[in-house]
Design a protein around this motif. Structure first.
Motif, PDB file in Angstrom:
ATOM      1  N   THR A  77      11.616 -14.029  17.664  1.00 17.83           N
ATOM      2  CA  THR A  77      12.395 -13.089  16.847  1.00 17.83           C
ATOM      3  C   THR A  77      12.261 -13.532  15.395  1.00 17.83           C
ATOM      4  O   THR A  77      11.598 -14.537  15.097  1.00 17.83           O
ATOM      5  CB  THR A  77      13.878 -13.082  17.253  1.00 17.83           C
ATOM      6  N   SER A  78      12.925 -12.831  14.516  1.00 15.34           N
ATOM      7  CA  SER A  78      12.871 -13.207  13.100  1.00 15.34           C
ATOM      8  C   SER A  78      13.554 -14.544  12.836  1.00 15.34           C
ATOM      9  O   SER A  78      13.349 -15.143  11.788  1.00 15.34           O
ATOM     10  CB  SER A  78      13.503 -12.119  12.251  1.00 15.34           C
ATOM     11  N   ILE A  84       3.904 -14.212  14.641  1.00 17.15           N
ATOM     12  CA  ILE A  84       2.656 -13.494  14.891  1.00 17.15           C
ATOM     13  C   ILE A  84       2.427 -12.599  13.689  1.00 17.15           C
ATOM     14  O   ILE A  84       3.321 -11.849  13.286  1.00 17.15           O
ATOM     15  CB  ILE A  84       2.732 -12.648  16.170  1.00 17.15           C
ATOM     16  N   THR A  85       1.226 -12.693  13.110  1.00 25.68           N
ATOM     17  CA  THR A  85       0.883 -11.893  11.942  1.00 25.68           C
ATOM     18  C   THR A  85      -0.432 -11.173  12.211  1.00 25.68           C
ATOM     19  O   THR A  85      -1.383 -11.774  12.707  1.00 25.68           O
ATOM     20  CB  THR A  85       0.735 -12.778  10.685  1.00 25.68           C
ATOM     21  N   TYR A  86      -0.463  -9.903  11.881  1.00 25.69           N
ATOM     22  CA  TYR A  86      -1.667  -9.084  12.009  1.00 25.69           C
ATOM     23  C   TYR A  86      -2.131  -8.747  10.601  1.00 25.69           C
ATOM     24  O   TYR A  86      -1.343  -8.253   9.785  1.00 25.69           O
ATOM     25  CB  TYR A  86      -1.340  -7.817  12.797  1.00 25.69           C
ATOM     26  N   LEU A 116       8.068  -8.403  14.336  1.00 27.90           N
ATOM     27  CA  LEU A 116       9.515  -8.576  14.329  1.00 27.90           C
ATOM     28  C   LEU A 116       9.980  -9.338  15.564  1.00 27.90           C
ATOM     29  O   LEU A 116      10.926 -10.116  15.510  1.00 27.90           O
ATOM     30  CB  LEU A 116      10.215  -7.225  14.286  1.00 27.90           C
ATOM     31  N   GLU A 117       9.303  -9.072  16.672  1.00 34.90           N
ATOM     32  CA  GLU A 117       9.640  -9.755  17.931  1.00 34.90           C
ATOM     33  C   GLU A 117       8.447  -9.691  18.862  1.00 34.90           C
ATOM     34  O   GLU A 117       7.564  -8.853  18.718  1.00 34.90           O
ATOM     35  CB  GLU A 117      10.872  -9.132  18.582  1.00 34.90           C
ATOM     36  N   ALA A 118       8.440 -10.595  19.813  1.00 34.05           N
ATOM     37  CA  ALA A 118       7.384 -10.649  20.820  1.00 34.05           C
ATOM     38  C   ALA A 118       7.797 -11.644  21.891  1.00 34.05           C
ATOM     39  O   ALA A 118       8.718 -12.446  21.707  1.00 34.05           O
ATOM     40  CB  ALA A 118       6.052 -11.074  20.203  1.00 34.05           C
ATOM     41  N   LEU A 146       5.661  -4.479  15.866  1.00 34.66           N
ATOM     42  CA  LEU A 146       5.232  -4.574  14.478  1.00 34.66           C
ATOM     43  C   LEU A 146       5.969  -3.525  13.657  1.00 34.66           C
ATOM     44  O   LEU A 146       6.286  -2.446  14.159  1.00 34.66           O
ATOM     45  CB  LEU A 146       3.725  -4.329  14.349  1.00 34.66           C
ATOM     46  N   LYS A 147       6.205  -3.842  12.399  1.00 30.90           N
ATOM     47  CA  LYS A 147       6.782  -2.863  11.482  1.00 30.90           C
ATOM     48  C   LYS A 147       5.863  -2.802  10.269  1.00 30.90           C
ATOM     49  O   LYS A 147       5.702  -3.790   9.555  1.00 30.90           O
ATOM     50  CB  LYS A 147       8.193  -3.275  11.072  1.00 30.90           C
TER      51      LYS A 147
END
Length: 168
Positions: A77-78, A84-86, A116-118, A146-147
């Motif tokens: 979570t945040s 995780i970054t794309y 934001l979460e995974a 993702l946002k």
């Protein structure tokens, strides 16, 4: 001629602008996971996958990887240190971008989206011997949310086979 004009007019009216980023899936299953340094379970570790002009970066917080067999689930979570970054780049990217002390000036990052979460699932298996212990960590990423920069939320993305890394 009028019929042809009407056909072109209908095509023109029904066309739409797809200028916004549209992410339907993260296609990194067939790409090898990479690191810049040896994995140290006591420190945060940066793992990444490159697919031409895209990269998926996973930072695992310290002590997430263990030297015990089993499966653990990390709910990212945040408020967690794992991320995780794309990223989408202007051109094909190489590992030099991530591993050099000063990243190359090209390619440039066109867009960066932080999840934001995974759910991070890590399955650890002992593969070494008593004298030389070694562990393989198989990593899966599920339920990624993702946002985008224009506040579009993309949910339920996954990378079934993020990769396998080895620690000793």
């Amino acid at each position: 001629m009028k019929k042809l004009y009407i056909v072109f007019l209908l095509i023109f009216i029904s066309s739409c602008d797809d200028g916004d980023l549209q992410i339907e899936s993260l296609d990194f299953n067939d790409v090898d996971v990479q690191t810049c340094t040896a994995i140290d379970i006591a420190q945060a570790n940066t793992l990444f996958k490159i697919n031409d002009d895209e990269a998926l970066i996973l930072i695992l917080e310290a002590n997430v990887l263990t030297q015990e067999e089993g499966t653990i689930t990390v709910n990212m979570t945040s408020s967690t240190s794992s991320t995780i970054t794309y990223r989408i780049f202007s051109d094909t990217v190489t590992s030099d971008y991530f591993c050099d002390n000063i990243p190359p000036s090209s390619p440039t990052v066109l867009d960066e989206i932080i999840a934001l979460e995974a759910t991070i699932i890590i399955t650890t298996t002992a593969t070494g011997t008593v004298d030389v212990p070694e562990y393989e960590h198989y990593i899966e990423l599920n339920s990624i949310t993702l946002k985008t920069s224009n506040d579009e939320r993309i949910t339920d993305l996954s990378v079934d086979e993020f990769g396998t890394i080895t620690t000793n």
